[in-house]
Design a protein around this motif. Structure first.
Motif, PDB file in Angstrom:
ATOM      1  N   LEU A   8       0.839  -1.607  -0.145  1.00  0.00           N
ATOM      2  CA  LEU A   8      -0.086   0.073  -0.074  1.00  0.00           C
ATOM      3  C   LEU A   8       0.757   0.981  -0.111  1.00  0.00           C
ATOM      4  N   LYS A   9       0.176   2.193  -0.548  1.00  0.00           N
ATOM      5  CA  LYS A   9       1.459   3.576  -0.773  1.00  0.00           C
ATOM      6  C   LYS A   9       1.731   3.794   1.199  1.00  0.00           C
ATOM      7  N   LYS A  10       0.475   3.812   1.476  1.00  0.00           N
ATOM      8  CA  LYS A  10       1.087   4.024   3.045  1.00  0.00           C
ATOM      9  C   LYS A  10       1.964   3.967   2.981  1.00  0.00           C
ATOM     10  N   ASN A  11       2.717   2.642   3.467  1.00  0.00           N
ATOM     11  CA  ASN A  11       3.844   2.513   3.296  1.00  0.00           C
ATOM     12  C   ASN A  11       5.587   2.394   2.556  1.00  0.00           C
ATOM     13  N   LYS A  12       5.034   2.941   1.422  1.00  0.00           N
ATOM     14  CA  LYS A  12       6.143   3.109   0.933  1.00  0.00           C
ATOM     15  C   LYS A  12       6.555   4.525   0.687  1.00  0.00           C
ATOM     16  N   GLN A  13       8.147   4.032   1.402  1.00  0.00           N
ATOM     17  CA  GLN A  13       9.271   5.352   1.536  1.00  0.00           C
ATOM     18  C   GLN A  13       9.282   6.237   0.949  1.00  0.00           C
TER      19      GLN A  13
END
Length: 142
Positions: A8-13
């Motif tokens: 998920l995008k929220k977990n992308k650095q």
């Protein structure tokens, strides 16, 4: 089964901005080269830059047949301009002071030493994740 929530995008650095001094000819009051703020470009932005820098050239001996050709110098200039946050390359006063009409022209005027320009373009390319074949050969050797 894999855990899709990891994607998920929220977990992308988030990729952060960095600084770089592309020329020794622009310095602060202590003579230290000025640091420019550089941002990473996105894949979508890079695709647009490549498209803007690609022309169609006719294939020799094949009337009506064309192939795409990347204008590398134009692409690199656009990549540099898209990556620079500070100084503001769109500032009219800054452009006027160098007699430049575009951000790409302005960078070439500000970093007018060919060696510094080459180093700057290599830095920005590497910062944006591009690696040369030499880098890949070295990685393979190790």
């Amino acid at each position: 089964m894999s855990d899709l929530t990891r994607f998920l995008k929220k977990n992308k650095q988030e990729r952060k901005n960095t600084t770089y001094a592309p020329t020794k000819s622009l310095t602060d009051e202590k003579g230290k080269p000025l640091q420019w703020t550089i941002r990473p470009v996105t894949t979508t932005e890079n695709d647009a830059l490549r498209d803007e820098s690609t022309i169609e050239v006719q294939v020799t001996g094949k009337p009506g047949l064309y192939r795409p050709k990347l204008q590398t110098s134009k692409y690199i200039a656009k990549l540099l301009a898209a990556s620079v946050v500070e100084p503001n390359l769109n500032d009219k006063e800054l452009q006027d002071s160098y007699g430049a009409m575009t951000p790409e022209e302005l960078i070439k005027e500000m970093v007018d030493d060919p060696g510094e320009y080459a180093d700057f373009s290599a830095f920005v390319q590497k910062y944006n994740g591009f690696t040369s074949m030499d880098d890949k050969v070295e990685d393979a050797k190790n």
